[in-house]
Design a protein around this motif. Structure first.
Motif, PDB file in Angstrom:
ATOM      1  N   UNK A 105       0.835  -1.201   0.000  1.00  0.00           N
ATOM      2  CA  UNK A 105       0.000   0.000   0.000  1.00  0.00           C
ATOM      3  C   UNK A 105       0.872   1.253   0.000  1.00  0.00           C
ATOM      4  N   UNK A 106       1.903   1.267   0.826  1.00  0.00           N
ATOM      5  CA  UNK A 106       2.785   2.436   0.876  1.00  0.00           C
ATOM      6  C   UNK A 106       3.403   2.722  -0.487  1.00  0.00           C
ATOM      7  N   UNK A 107       3.865   1.688  -1.152  1.00  0.00           N
ATOM      8  CA  UNK A 107       4.484   1.873  -2.476  1.00  0.00           C
ATOM      9  C   UNK A 107       3.456   2.312  -3.507  1.00  0.00           C
ATOM     10  N   UNK A 108       2.285   1.724  -3.463  1.00  0.00           N
ATOM     11  CA  UNK A 108       1.229   2.093  -4.406  1.00  0.00           C
ATOM     12  C   UNK A 108       0.833   3.560  -4.227  1.00  0.00           C
ATOM     13  N   UNK A 109       0.724   3.997  -2.984  1.00  0.00           N
ATOM     14  CA  UNK A 109       0.407   5.401  -2.730  1.00  0.00           C
ATOM     15  C   UNK A 109       1.497   6.312  -3.292  1.00  0.00           C
ATOM     16  N   UNK A 110       2.749   5.964  -3.071  1.00  0.00           N
ATOM     17  CA  UNK A 110       3.867   6.763  -3.603  1.00  0.00           C
ATOM     18  C   UNK A 110       3.785   6.869  -5.117  1.00  0.00           C
ATOM     19  N   UNK A 111       3.583   5.740  -5.779  1.00  0.00           N
ATOM     20  CA  UNK A 111       3.558   5.723  -7.241  1.00  0.00           C
ATOM     21  C   UNK A 111       2.378   6.503  -7.806  1.00  0.00           C
ATOM     22  N   UNK A 112       1.224   6.379  -7.162  1.00  0.00           N
ATOM     23  CA  UNK A 112       0.045   7.090  -7.648  1.00  0.00           C
ATOM     24  C   UNK A 112       0.153   8.586  -7.433  1.00  0.00           C
ATOM     25  N   UNK A 113       0.710   8.996  -6.290  1.00  0.00           N
ATOM     26  CA  UNK A 113       0.930  10.428  -6.062  1.00  0.00           C
ATOM     27  C   UNK A 113       1.931  10.982  -7.059  1.00  0.00           C
ATOM     28  N   UNK A 114       3.014  10.260  -7.285  1.00  0.00           N
ATOM     29  CA  UNK A 114       4.033  10.717  -8.228  1.00  0.00           C
ATOM     30  C   UNK A 114       3.469  10.827  -9.645  1.00  0.00           C
ATOM     31  N   UNK A 115       2.509   9.974  -9.974  1.00  0.00           N
ATOM     32  CA  UNK A 115       1.902   9.999 -11.305  1.00  0.00           C
ATOM     33  C   UNK A 115       0.883  11.126 -11.446  1.00  0.00           C
ATOM     34  N   UNK A 116       0.497  11.751 -10.335  1.00  0.00           N
ATOM     35  CA  UNK A 116      -0.422  12.871 -10.408  1.00  0.00           C
ATOM     36  C   UNK A 116      -1.873  12.552 -10.102  1.00  0.00           C
ATOM     37  N   UNK A 117      -2.172  11.327  -9.705  1.00  0.00           N
ATOM     38  CA  UNK A 117      -3.547  11.014  -9.323  1.00  0.00           C
ATOM     39  C   UNK A 117      -3.897  11.782  -8.059  1.00  0.00           C
ATOM     40  N   UNK A 118      -5.184  12.086  -7.862  1.00  0.00           N
ATOM     41  CA  UNK A 118      -5.614  12.933  -6.754  1.00  0.00           C
ATOM     42  C   UNK A 118      -6.422  12.217  -5.680  1.00  0.00           C
ATOM     43  N   UNK A 119      -7.000  11.061  -5.988  1.00  0.00           N
ATOM     44  CA  UNK A 119      -7.802  10.332  -5.008  1.00  0.00           C
ATOM     45  C   UNK A 119      -7.571   8.834  -5.209  1.00  0.00           C
ATOM     46  N   UNK A 120      -7.544   8.099  -4.092  1.00  0.00           N
ATOM     47  CA  UNK A 120      -7.503   6.644  -4.165  1.00  0.00           C
ATOM     48  C   UNK A 120      -8.722   6.116  -3.426  1.00  0.00           C
ATOM     49  N   UNK A 121      -9.408   5.199  -4.067  1.00  0.00           N
ATOM     50  CA  UNK A 121     -10.608   4.591  -3.508  1.00  0.00           C
ATOM     51  C   UNK A 121     -10.302   3.126  -3.229  1.00  0.00           C
ATOM     52  N   UNK A 122     -10.675   2.681  -2.033  1.00  0.00           N
ATOM     53  CA  UNK A 122     -10.596   1.261  -1.686  1.00  0.00           C
ATOM     54  C   UNK A 122     -12.021   0.720  -1.698  1.00  0.00           C
ATOM     55  N   UNK A 123     -12.230  -0.334  -2.462  1.00  0.00           N
ATOM     56  CA  UNK A 123     -13.532  -0.992  -2.538  1.00  0.00           C
ATOM     57  C   UNK A 123     -13.344  -2.339  -1.848  1.00  0.00           C
ATOM     58  N   UNK A 124     -13.835  -2.439  -0.617  1.00  0.00           N
ATOM     59  CA  UNK A 124     -13.545  -3.588   0.238  1.00  0.00           C
ATOM     60  C   UNK A 124     -14.749  -4.514   0.304  1.00  0.00           C
ATOM     61  N   UNK A 125     -14.537  -5.757  -0.065  1.00  0.00           N
ATOM     62  CA  UNK A 125     -15.586  -6.764  -0.003  1.00  0.00           C
ATOM     63  C   UNK A 125     -15.804  -7.204   1.433  1.00  0.00           C
ATOM     64  N   UNK A 126     -16.875  -6.723   2.031  1.00  0.00           N
ATOM     65  CA  UNK A 126     -17.203  -7.099   3.396  1.00  0.00           C
ATOM     66  C   UNK A 126     -16.940  -5.964   4.362  1.00  0.00           C
ATOM     67  N   UNK A 127     -17.999  -5.404   4.948  1.00  0.00           N
ATOM     68  CA  UNK A 127     -17.817  -4.343   5.941  1.00  0.00           C
ATOM     69  C   UNK A 127     -17.243  -4.904   7.235  1.00  0.00           C
ATOM     70  N   UNK A 128     -17.078  -6.231   7.288  1.00  0.00           N
ATOM     71  CA  UNK A 128     -16.452  -6.900   8.433  1.00  0.00           C
ATOM     72  C   UNK A 128     -15.045  -7.413   8.107  1.00  0.00           C
ATOM     73  N   UNK A 129     -14.504  -7.012   6.962  1.00  0.00           N
ATOM     74  CA  UNK A 129     -13.174  -7.463   6.530  1.00  0.00           C
ATOM     75  C   UNK A 129     -12.117  -6.606   7.235  1.00  0.00           C
ATOM     76  N   UNK A 130     -11.952  -6.859   8.538  1.00  0.00           N
ATOM     77  CA  UNK A 130     -11.131  -5.993   9.380  1.00  0.00           C
ATOM     78  C   UNK A 130      -9.665  -5.888   8.966  1.00  0.00           C
TER      79      UNK A 130
END
Length: 185
Positions: A105-130
């Motif tokens: 996740x840390x690396x993905x955030x770095x790469x996406x910020x460096x590429x200029x993206x402005x928002x990251x959305x997590x779509x999580x299967x299961x509101x209990x997927x702690x």
């Protein structure tokens, strides 16, 4: 525990990626797919993302075996969404609990910020997927909504939890259309 290295994914990683993803399909709710895609489908998905310059990374053990992978892709296909990405993170069963998800996740955030993206959305299967929820919270994602009973898998209804994290300047400034990070358009 041996050192974990991160690197860009390659087409030669697809057999290991497909094995990890198949386990997630058959045993978890991180994906709402019911039948694991074969290697040909996984390579097609990989090529679609990497051809458009979306980041796709793998975490490897000291011996080179793949412990997990993560990628960002378009949140939605319509052009107005082009500054938002959706993350996907999958960890091999034997590597869970070793910090692989956090590294990815840390690396993905770095790469996406460096590429200029402005928002990251997590779509999580299961509101209990702690484990996934806590992982995203650790990196500053906040819950933005729940689609209740939106999936049916393993004989039960499953919610879809949405989480979001601003990247870079987020929505505090307008993006520069000339520096659009992807090639969707």
């Amino acid at each position: 525990m041996s050192a974990i290295a991160l690197r860009p994914a390659a087409a030669s990683d697809i057999p290991a990626i497909q094995t990890i993803y198949s386990h997630a399909v058959l045993n978890g709710t991180a994906t709402f797919e019911l039948t694991p895609p074969d290697e040909a489908e996984m390579i097609a998905r990989f090529e679609t993302l990497t051809r458009q310059s979306y980041p796709y990374v793998v975490a490897c053990d000291g011996d080179g075996s793949i412990l997990g992978y993560a990628y960002a892709g378009p949140f939605r296909a319509r052009p107005a969404y082009r500054w938002a990405v959706e993350d996907s993170i999958y960890i091999a069963p034997q590597a869970q609990g070793r910090g692989v998800g956090g590294l990815l996740v840390a690396r993905l955030l770095e790469l996406c910020e460096a590429a200029g993206f402005r928002q990251m959305i997590a779509v999580i299967g299961g509101s209990d997927h702690m484990p996934s929820i806590r992982l995203h919270e650790r990196f500053g994602f906040r819950e933005i909504g729940i689609f209740q009973a939106s999936g049916f898998k393993f004989g039960r209804w499953i919610d879809t939890l949405l989480m979001q994290k601003p990247l870079g300047e987020g929505n505090t400034t307008l993006p520069d259309e000339k520096t659009y990070p992807g090639t969707l358009l």
